[in-house]
Design a protein around this motif. Structure first.
Motif, mmCIF file in Angstrom:
data_model
loop_
_atom_site.group_PDB
_atom_site.id
_atom_site.type_symbol
_atom_site.label_atom_id
_atom_site.label_comp_id
_atom_site.label_asym_id
_atom_site.label_seq_id
_atom_site.Cartn_x
_atom_site.Cartn_y
_atom_site.Cartn_z
ATOM 1 N N TYR A 383 1.902 4.324 -4.926
ATOM 2 C CA TYR A 383 1.198 5.431 -3.972
ATOM 3 C C TYR A 383 0.097 6.165 -5.139
ATOM 4 C CZ TYR A 383 0.252 9.881 -1.638
ATOM 5 O OH TYR A 383 -0.487 10.868 -0.937
ATOM 6 N N GLU A 384 0.594 6.123 -6.465
ATOM 7 C CA GLU A 384 -0.278 6.514 -7.407
ATOM 8 C C GLU A 384 -1.542 5.742 -7.746
ATOM 9 O OE1 GLU A 384 1.604 7.010 -11.013
ATOM 10 O OE2 GLU A 384 3.132 8.380 -10.230
ATOM 11 N N GLN A 385 -1.323 4.513 -7.271
ATOM 12 C CA GLN A 385 -2.575 3.414 -7.543
ATOM 13 C C GLN A 385 -3.474 3.388 -6.267
ATOM 14 O OE1 GLN A 385 -3.068 1.609 -10.210
ATOM 15 N NE2 GLN A 385 -4.634 0.285 -9.395
ATOM 16 N N TYR A 386 -2.710 3.346 -5.036
ATOM 17 C CA TYR A 386 -3.347 2.972 -3.760
ATOM 18 C C TYR A 386 -3.414 4.028 -2.882
ATOM 19 C CZ TYR A 386 -2.960 -1.706 -5.616
ATOM 20 O OH TYR A 386 -2.936 -2.744 -6.510
ATOM 21 N N VAL A 414 -3.639 -8.240 -3.133
ATOM 22 C CA VAL A 414 -2.367 -8.590 -2.952
ATOM 23 C C VAL A 414 -1.712 -8.889 -4.226
ATOM 24 C CG1 VAL A 414 -2.221 -10.531 -1.795
ATOM 25 C CG2 VAL A 414 -0.171 -9.327 -1.623
ATOM 26 N N GLN A 415 -2.417 -9.704 -4.758
ATOM 27 C CA GLN A 415 -2.089 -10.286 -6.233
ATOM 28 C C GLN A 415 -2.196 -9.380 -7.230
ATOM 29 O OE1 GLN A 415 -0.872 -13.262 -4.837
ATOM 30 N NE2 GLN A 415 -0.967 -13.506 -6.957
ATOM 31 N N GLU A 416 -2.999 -8.219 -7.138
ATOM 32 C CA GLU A 416 -2.941 -7.153 -8.166
ATOM 33 C C GLU A 416 -1.710 -6.478 -7.936
ATOM 34 O OE1 GLU A 416 -6.389 -4.009 -9.169
ATOM 35 O OE2 GLU A 416 -5.504 -3.522 -7.466
ATOM 36 N N LEU A 417 -1.478 -6.021 -6.747
ATOM 37 C CA LEU A 417 -0.168 -5.212 -6.304
ATOM 38 C C LEU A 417 1.116 -5.959 -6.805
ATOM 39 C CD1 LEU A 417 0.419 -3.711 -3.001
ATOM 40 C CD2 LEU A 417 2.051 -4.880 -4.028
ATOM 41 N N SER A 422 5.519 -6.269 -10.586
ATOM 42 C CA SER A 422 6.311 -7.370 -11.306
ATOM 43 C C SER A 422 6.576 -6.701 -12.852
ATOM 44 C CB SER A 422 5.481 -8.911 -11.452
ATOM 45 O OG SER A 422 5.642 -9.322 -10.083
ATOM 46 N N ARG A 423 5.353 -6.143 -13.387
ATOM 47 C CA ARG A 423 5.348 -5.530 -14.587
ATOM 48 C C ARG A 423 6.447 -4.304 -14.655
ATOM 49 N NH1 ARG A 423 -1.053 -5.806 -15.803
ATOM 50 N NH2 ARG A 423 -1.208 -7.944 -16.633
#
Length: 546
Positions: A383-386, A414-417, A422-423
Motif C-alpha cells: 500500500y505504501e508503494q502503490y 507485476v515483476q516489480e511487485l 520476495s525481498r
C-alpha cells in the motif's frame, strides 16, 4: 512374476502376469496418517508379533522412503500415494488452497454438486472431482471391466475419497466434526443411498461405545520410548486441568464437539477397523478371482500427533493400540480372504516435527511463524508503494496469491511487485528461501533437492505467485499449534515415512535404497499387470515383487 528376455545381447525385463487368477484377490492399501518412520523402530520392542512386526518380518521394508514434493499435507499425500504422481500433475496442492477464480479457499474434496448420504451436513458434499488424474484403483476397475470392487474408508473424508479414486464403488468417512452424527457417511457421487449394512452399522451404536476413558494400554512405566506424561508441550482438552493420562472421554465429550473427541483418541482407529471388517464381509471383498481394492486410512494417529506431539505418551499409546488393530485386520483377512491371497502395503501421508518449544528446551533451533501478521505486513508495504489495498489475497500453504485484477486495473508492474514482496519475505529470520512461480516453472533437472520438491508440488493453475520455505523445525503460529505438532515441509521429519509391502507376490527383505511415495502405485500396477495410473511418474520397485 518377472520374466526375462534376451535381445541382441542385452537383458530386458518386463512384468507380466500369467493370468488374472494369479493376482491377489484383494489389494489393501493402508495409510497411517502422520506416521514418522522412526515410530516403527522406536516402539518396536513393545509391538506384538501380529501387526507391524508381521509386515516387517514376512514382507518387504523400504527403510529410506520419502515424499519428493512440498507441501507434505494429508490431501496431497493420499493423492500421491495412489496416483503415483505429485501435486504438479494430480492437482491436490494442499488440504485447502486459494481458488483464483472464486477468490476463496476451497477444500481438496469439496463438491457442491453432490448430495450428502447419512447426514445433512456439508461434510457429505464431497467427491474426488478436484483430483485431475487416475489412481491405480481406477486402472484396476478399467482393466477388469468394472468387475473389481473399490472401497475407500477413513475417519477423514479426504483419507477415504482420494485413495479410492474416481471410479470407486464407494467411499465412506465419519461424520464427527462440529457435533456430527457419529455416522459413517458418503455422497451421491458414489450411490443413490447408503447400503443397508451401513445404515445398520450406524444404528448399532458401536461409535457410542468408544465414549470411554482413555488410559494407557499397558503400565505407563513401561512407556520408556516417550517423554514425561503431563507437560507444557501438549494440548489440554476443554474440561481438563493437565495434559496427562487418563482422559475421561464421556466427561469431556460435551465440551469437545461430541464424537470429535473419539476421532482425537486412538479409539477412532478401533472404530475404523470395526467398519472395515464389516465392509469386507458385506461387500464380499476378495471373494472371487477378480482383484478388489480396499483403501484404509487410519486418521486418529494424526489427530493425536497434532494434539500431543511425537514425544508424548499419548502418541506411543496410540501406536501400540494401532498395532493391535493391524493384527485384528490381518487375522480377519486371513480368515475372510485367505492367507496368501491378499497383498498389503502400509505407508503414511507425511511425518511430523517435534514440538518447537520442546526442541528449544533441548537447544535445537525451531520456532513458530505468524503468517497472518506477515500477510498484513506485506499488504501494508504494498500500500505504501502503490496506494492500493489488499494486493496480496492469501498466504495459504506458504504461498502468496496476488490480486491480478487490481494489478491490471492500476497498471502495476507485476515483476516489480513480486520482487518487493520476495525481498520482504526473505528478510524474516525464520524464512529460509523465497521463489517466484515464474522461476519454479523453469527449474532444470539439475536443481537442488528443495527446488525439485517445490517444482513437483507446484501446479501452474492452482498454486500461488510466490512460494517460501521455513527454516527446519518451523511451522505456522496459530492457537492450535502452540502445543503439539504440524507438518508441511520438505525436511526429513516430514518426508521420511514407512513403506512396507506384505502378502501375495511380495518378496521378504529390506532395502536402504531411496524410494519415493510415488513409486507405490506403479509397483502395485506392475504386480497386477495393469496400466499405470495415467499421470504416474514413479518407478516400479522391482526388488519388492516376487
Amino acid at each position: 512374476m518377472l520374466k526375462y528376455f534376451f535381445l541382441l545381447g542385452s537383458l530386458f525385463f518386463i512384468t507380466v502376469s500369467q493370468s488374472q487368477n494369479d493376482n491377489p484377490k484383494l489389494i489393501v492399501g493402508i495409510v497411517v496418517d502422520q506416521m514418522r518412520y522412526d515410530y516403527l523402530t522406536r516402539f518396536y520392542n513393545n509391538y506384538g508379533e501380529g501387526g507391524f512386526k508381521r509386515i516387517m518380518n514376512e514382507g518387504f521394508n523400504c527403510k529410506n522412503n520419502h515424499f519428493n514434493y512440498i507441501p507434505t499435507k494429508t490431501g496431497p499425500g493420499h493423492a500421491s500415494i495412489f496416483t503415483g504422481t505429485t501435486p504438479k500433475h494430480h492437482g491436490i496442492i494442499g488440504n485447502n488452497w486459494f481458488d483464483k477464480e472464486l477468490k476463496r479457499d476451497v477444500n481438496c474434496v469439496e463438491d457442491n454438486s453432490v448430495t450428502p448420504l447419512g447426514t445433512l451436513s456439508d461434510d457429505g458434499k464431497k467427491s474426488p472431482v478436484k483430483m485431475l488424474v487416475s489412481t491405480f484403483a481406477d486402472e484396476n476397475r478399467l482393466f477388469t471391466q468394472m468387475k473389481g470392487i473399490t472401497i475407500g474408508i477413513s475417519v477423514k473424508r479426504r483419507g477415504a475419497i482420494l485413495p479410492a479414486g474416481h471410479t470407486a464403488n464407494a467411499a465412506y468417512w465419519w461424520d464427527y466434526d462440529h457435533n456430527g452424527t457419529g455416522h459413517w457417511i458418503s455422497s451421491t457421487f458414489y450411490m443413490e443411498e447408503l447400503p443397508e449394512w451401513v445404515t445398520d452399522f450406524n444404528n448399532s451404536k458401536i461409535a457410542e461405545s468408544y465414549f470411554k476413558t482413555w488410559n494407557t494400554l499397558y503400565d505407563i512405566n513401561s512407556y520408556e520410548d516417550s517423554g514425561t506424561d503431563s507437560n507444557t508441550y501438549e494440548r489440554i482438552f476443554k474440561g481438563e486441568k493437565q495434559s496427562g493420562f487418563p482422559h475421561d472421554l464421556p466427561k469431556l465429550k460435551d465440551k469437545n464437539d461430541g464424537f470429535k473427541i473419539i476421532a482425537n483418541s486412538p479409539f477412532g482407529n478401533n472404530l475404523t477397523t470395526d467398519f472395515v471388517l464389516r465392509a469386507i464381509k458385506e461387500e464380499a471383498l476378495g471373494k472371487d478371482n477378480v482383484t478388489d481394492v480396499l483403501t484404509i486410512s487410519y486418521s486418529s494417529t494424526d489427530k493425536v500427533g497434532h494434539d500431543y506431539g511425537p514425544n508424548s505418551k499419548e502418541v506411543e499409546d496410540t501406536y501400540l493400540r494401532l498395532d493391535l488393530e493391524l493384527e485384528r485386520l490381518f487375522k480377519a483377512l486371513d480368515n475372510m480372504v485367505g492367507k496368501g491371497e491378499y497383498t498389503v502395503f502400509l505407508t503414511s501421508d507425511h511425518g511430523a516435527p517435534h514440538v518447537p518449544s520442546y526442541l528449544e528446551d533441548n537447544k535445537i533451533p525451531s520456532g513458530l511463524f505468524d503468517l497472518n501478521a506477515m500477510l498484513n505486513d506485506v499488504n501494508n508495504l504494498l500500500y505504501e508503494q502503490y496506494k492500493v489495498s489488499d494486493l496480496a489475497l492469501s498466504r495459504i500453504n506458504n504461498q502468496i496469491y496476488l490480486d491480478h485484477q487490481k494489478i491490471r486495473e492500476h497498471n502495476i508492474d507485476v515483476q516489480e511487485l513480486k520482487t518487493i514482496v520476495s525481498r520482504k519475505l526473505l528478510a524474516y529470520k525464520l524464512i529460509s528461501n523465497v521463489y517466484m512461480t515464474s522461476a519454479i516453472n523453469q527449474f532444470p533437472e539439475s536443481s537442488g533437492y528443495q527446488e525439485r520438491m517445490l517444482f513437483n508440488g507446484h501446479n501452474q493453475k492452482r498454486s500461488g505467485d510466490i512460494l517460501f520455505t521455513f527454516n527446519p523445525e518451523v511451522f505456522k503460529d496459530a492457537p492450535w499449534n502452540r502445543t503439539g505438532t504440524d507438518h508441511h515441509s520438505g525436511y526429513n521429519y516430514d518426508t521420511h515415512v514407512p513403506l512396507l509391502f506384505f502378502g501375495k507376490g511380495i518378496k521378504h527383505g529390506e532395502t536402504l535404497t531411496r524410494t519415493h511415495i510415488i513409486d507405490i502405485a506403479p509397483t502395485i500396477s506392475a504386480l497386477l499387470g495393469i496400466s499405470f495410473p495415467n499421470a504416474s511418474i514413479g518407478q516400479p520397485l522391482e526388488f519388492v515383487i516376487d
